[in-house]
Design an enzyme around this catalytic site. Structure first.
Site, PDB file in Angstrom:
ATOM      1  N   ARG A  72      51.027  94.201 103.309  1.00 16.55           N
ATOM      2  CA  ARG A  72      51.330  94.952 104.529  1.00 16.55           C
ATOM      3  C   ARG A  72      52.717  95.564 104.381  1.00 16.55           C
ATOM      4  NH1 ARG A  72      46.751  94.264 105.075  1.00 16.55           N
ATOM      5  NH2 ARG A  72      45.548  93.465 106.850  1.00 16.55           N
ATOM      6  N   HIS A  96      46.568 103.154  99.802  1.00 18.56           N
ATOM      7  CA  HIS A  96      45.895 101.976 100.367  1.00 18.56           C
ATOM      8  C   HIS A  96      44.496 101.801  99.772  1.00 18.56           C
ATOM      9  CE1 HIS A  96      45.895  99.181 104.115  1.00 18.56           C
ATOM     10  NE2 HIS A  96      45.357  98.606 103.054  1.00 18.56           N
ATOM     11  N   GLU A 120      49.782 105.548 108.066  1.00 13.73           N
ATOM     12  CA  GLU A 120      48.689 105.937 107.168  1.00 13.73           C
ATOM     13  C   GLU A 120      47.709 106.844 107.908  1.00 13.73           C
ATOM     14  OE1 GLU A 120      46.829 102.575 105.349  1.00 13.73           O
ATOM     15  OE2 GLU A 120      48.709 101.729 104.635  1.00 13.73           O
TER      16      GLU A 120
END
Length: 319
Positions: A238, A286, A267
């Site tokens: 994270r 990601h 994001e």
């Protein structure tokens, strides 16, 4: 009765082929969205006409104000069995059932090693030079064998990363606030006496912790000051675990050899975000959870969740 289901952030348009949606027997119209919706107004404009929503990871928050504006929503399916971006109390108050899915720890562990190896051996830089007529060899790779790998977290993902490090012949140490000597010994790694000791003595540091009040900002300016200038930092967990300003300063000032990052504070990452141009950074959008097998699990379980809800017997209920 006919229902509509929105699938959010299906960037690769993979949801329809990753699972057998025909199991819903034509009762549900499935509509994937390949573009991210960043604002509450955008989400409301689109989702107000849907009964079910499938959301990936924690990219789209579902706070009370948004849930209050979606009176038609009945079921929210989130990938994995933990999602900190959903207000479960508000969902319950609005009559929205929240369900999760299975998730494999293997893909993020594998991506961790892709980033670590890519950094250590200058893969991106050397490949670009070869393909663009650049210099023949311009980097000197960092060795793994005999070097020290420090893991912040030794859970489902961290323990898999540890096994690979041991296979490479690395010294592996781990630390977290709840890690015990017994658990470290089971994984075949050393228990670092403190976070500070782990950071100061490691050649590679990889973050594998859940985000919470105790771990938010765990790596800040003081922690970066402990890292060796030859050390590499990997974060596939994270972004909020790492102070982003401290990370950028360390990269720009050359206080660490490099960083591999797969998670970000926003994001998708805005085009003008400073991480896009930071030196010594290997970054991926990601991708930790993005694999064929994991998508088959996410969307396959989402189909099961919807079918069970329609049958009046919800499964994998969160909240």
């Amino acid at each position: 009765m006919h229902f509509r289901c929105a699938v959010l952030d299906d960037f690769q348009d993979a949801a329809r082929t990753a699972a057998d949606w025909s199991r819903l027997g034509g009762r549900v119209e499935v509509v994937p969205f390949t573009e991210h919706m960043a604002t509450e107004d955008e989400l409301v404009a689109v989702l107000r006409d849907f009964d079910f929503v499938v959301t990936l990871r924690e990219r789209v928050p579902f706070p009370a104000p948004l849930l209050d504006r979606l009176p038609r929503l009945k079921l929210l399916v989130a990938s994995g069995m933990r999602n900190a971006s959903i207000d479960y109390a508000a969902a319950a108050a609005n009559g929205v059932t929240v369900c999760g899915t299975g998730s494999s720890p293997t893909p993020p562990a594998e991506l961790t090693w892709a980033l670590l190896l890519g950094l250590a051996r200058g893969i991106v830089r050397e490949s670009h030079a070869l393909r663009s007529g650049g210099p023949w060899q311009s980097t000197v790779g960092a060795d793994l064998h005999g070097r020290r790998l420090g893991l912040l977290g030794l859970g489902r993902i961290g323990s898999r990363v540890a096994r690979v490090g041991l296979a490479f012949g690395m010294e592996v140490a781990a630390w977290s606030q709840n890690l015990t000597q017994e658990r470290a010994a089971e994984a075949g790694v050393e228990l670092a006496p403190s976070k500070e000791d782990l950071l100061a003595r490691s050649d590679f540091v990889s973050v594998h912790l859940a985000l919470g009040d105790r771990t938010r900002g765990l790596l800040g300016p003081a922690e970066f000051a402990l890292l060796r200038p030859t050390a590499y930092l990997i974060n596939t967990s994270r972004s909020a675990l790492v102070d982003q300003d401290a990370l950028l300063a360390a990269l720009h000032e050359g206080r660490i050899a490099g960083a591999g990052v797969d998670v970000f504070d926003v994001e998708p990452l805005p085009a003008d975000h400073p991480l896009r141009t930071a030196p010594r950074l290997l970054a991926t959008p990601h991708l930790g959870y993005v694999s064929r097998a994991n998508y088959a699990t996410y969307y396959g379980d989402a189909v099961e969740d919807i079918a069970a809800y329609l049958d009046g017997r919800p499964v994998r209920v969160l909240g």
